[in-house]
Design a protein around this motif. Structure first.
Motif, short mmCIF file in Angstrom:
data_model
loop_
_atom_site.label_atom_id
_atom_site.label_comp_id
_atom_site.label_asym_id
_atom_site.label_seq_id
_atom_site.Cartn_x
_atom_site.Cartn_y
_atom_site.Cartn_z
N GLN A 3 -14.03 -30.12 0.56
CA GLN A 3 -14.16 -31.19 2.55
C GLN A 3 -14.07 -29.93 3.27
O GLN A 3 -13.62 -28.95 2.86
CB GLN A 3 -12.14 -31.29 2.34
CG GLN A 3 -12.35 -32.30 1.48
CD GLN A 3 -10.83 -32.66 1.43
OE1 GLN A 3 -9.83 -31.61 2.01
NE2 GLN A 3 -10.59 -33.99 1.15
N MET A 56 -13.04 -34.54 9.49
CA MET A 56 -12.59 -33.39 8.42
C MET A 56 -13.88 -34.43 7.61
O MET A 56 -13.75 -35.87 7.65
CB MET A 56 -11.26 -34.27 7.83
CG MET A 56 -11.15 -33.39 6.34
SD MET A 56 -10.19 -34.01 6.56
CE MET A 56 -9.48 -33.12 4.57
N GLU A 58 -16.13 -33.96 3.77
CA GLU A 58 -15.61 -34.56 2.76
C GLU A 58 -17.68 -34.39 1.73
O GLU A 58 -18.47 -35.68 1.83
CB GLU A 58 -14.74 -34.76 1.54
CG GLU A 58 -14.96 -35.34 -0.18
CD GLU A 58 -13.29 -35.56 -0.60
OE1 GLU A 58 -12.50 -35.00 -0.88
OE2 GLU A 58 -13.71 -36.81 -0.04
N ILE A 63 -15.17 -37.77 6.94
CA ILE A 63 -13.36 -38.96 5.73
C ILE A 63 -12.73 -39.03 6.99
O ILE A 63 -11.36 -40.37 6.70
CB ILE A 63 -13.59 -38.06 4.38
CG1 ILE A 63 -12.74 -37.10 4.85
CG2 ILE A 63 -14.52 -38.19 3.66
CD1 ILE A 63 -12.10 -36.89 3.81
N ALA A 64 -12.64 -38.09 8.14
CA ALA A 64 -11.54 -38.58 8.77
C ALA A 64 -11.43 -37.77 9.89
O ALA A 64 -13.01 -36.51 9.92
CB ALA A 64 -10.12 -37.67 8.36
N VAL A 89 -8.24 -42.29 9.40
CA VAL A 89 -9.10 -41.69 8.28
C VAL A 89 -9.53 -43.08 7.59
O VAL A 89 -8.79 -44.23 7.83
CB VAL A 89 -7.70 -41.30 7.82
CG1 VAL A 89 -7.87 -40.98 5.92
CG2 VAL A 89 -6.54 -40.26 8.29
N LEU A 93 -9.94 -44.57 1.84
CA LEU A 93 -9.11 -42.95 1.31
C LEU A 93 -7.43 -43.05 0.83
O LEU A 93 -6.97 -41.87 1.04
CB LEU A 93 -9.67 -42.00 1.39
CG LEU A 93 -11.46 -42.01 1.27
CD1 LEU A 93 -11.99 -40.57 2.02
CD2 LEU A 93 -11.68 -41.99 -0.16
N LYS A 96 -4.14 -39.93 0.21
CA LYS A 96 -4.32 -38.67 -0.67
C LYS A 96 -3.82 -37.72 -0.12
O LYS A 96 -4.20 -36.80 -0.45
CB LYS A 96 -5.74 -39.21 -0.99
CG LYS A 96 -6.01 -40.05 -1.82
CD LYS A 96 -7.61 -40.50 -1.84
CE LYS A 96 -7.52 -41.07 -3.48
NZ LYS A 96 -9.19 -41.64 -3.81
N ILE A 98 -5.20 -37.08 3.31
CA ILE A 98 -5.98 -36.30 4.07
C ILE A 98 -5.96 -36.25 5.89
O ILE A 98 -5.82 -35.15 6.05
CB ILE A 98 -7.34 -37.62 4.00
CG1 ILE A 98 -8.01 -37.26 2.48
CG2 ILE A 98 -8.81 -37.60 4.84
CD1 ILE A 98 -9.12 -38.05 2.12
N LYS A 101 -3.66 -34.05 5.88
CA LYS A 101 -3.90 -32.63 5.74
C LYS A 101 -4.80 -32.16 7.05
O LYS A 101 -4.69 -30.94 7.55
CB LYS A 101 -5.06 -32.26 4.55
CG LYS A 101 -5.94 -31.09 3.78
CD LYS A 101 -6.81 -31.64 3.40
CE LYS A 101 -7.36 -30.06 2.82
NZ LYS A 101 -8.37 -30.04 1.79
N LEU A 102 -5.85 -32.85 8.06
CA LEU A 102 -6.66 -32.48 8.79
C LEU A 102 -5.40 -32.50 10.00
O LEU A 102 -5.47 -32.01 11.00
CB LEU A 102 -7.31 -34.55 9.51
CG LEU A 102 -8.02 -34.45 10.45
CD1 LEU A 102 -8.89 -32.98 10.61
CD2 LEU A 102 -8.51 -35.53 10.37
#
Length: 175
Positions: A3, A56, A58, A63-64, A89, A93, A96, A98, A101-102
């Protein structure tokens, strides 16, 4: 590859369009009128052009995404601060971490550490069943509300990132 984060380019518009429509499908079902929920390619391109749009990735796939409207841009937020919007997002997914995190990366690495902004704002619909509580758990506090004519009341929230830089005037009048 793993990522990583990067700024979006206009070449990402089609992939961001598909991601946004998928991620915002539950909002359409709830009747919540977010711009990203019904965006066309032109609006996605406008978002990339007018705002700071991060993705973001991966393994080479987006993915986001999250965009930040700037105080001097065509759609400034309510308090003269960077304003988070268009956060999505990949719905396949979910759960999880994500999105978390972003958002954490954008709040700390970009807005706090690189831009030296004292705080960040965002807005969400009062009718959304869980978004306001989610943002409050992330340290956002309600600072006001406004009827923007979208069929819901927009609730504005602010997260202080550097209280040593926060000045008065970053409050919403007419709550």
């Amino acid at each position: 590859m793993g990522q990583h984060f990067r700024l979006a380019t206009l070449e990402d518009a089609e992939e961001l369009h598909a991601l946004s429509l998928g991620a915002y499908e539950p909002n359409r079902k709830l009747g919540i009128n977010f711009a990203a929920a019904t965006a066309d390619i032109a609006l996605v391109q406008q978002n990339i052009h007018n705002n700071v749009c991060y993705v973001m990735e991966e393994n080479g796939r987006i993915i986001a995404t999250v965009s930040i409207r700037m105080p001097w841009g065509p759609q400034p937020g309510p308090l003269g601060l960077p304003h988070i919007w268009w956060f999505a997002v990949d719905p396949t997914l979910g759960g999880k971490g994500i999105g978390s995190k972003l958002l954490s990366w954008v709040e700390t690495t970009v807005i706090r550490d690189e831009w030296k902004a004292p705080a960040v704002t965002l807005g969400t619909a009062d009718k959304h069943p869980w978004l306001i509580r989610m943002y409050e758990r992330r340290g956002y506090e309600r600072v006001g509300e406004k009827d923007l004519g979208k069929g819901h009341i927009t609730i504005y929230l602010r997260k202080v990132l550097r209280s040593d830089l926060l000045q008065t005037g970053h409050e919403l009048s007419g709550k």
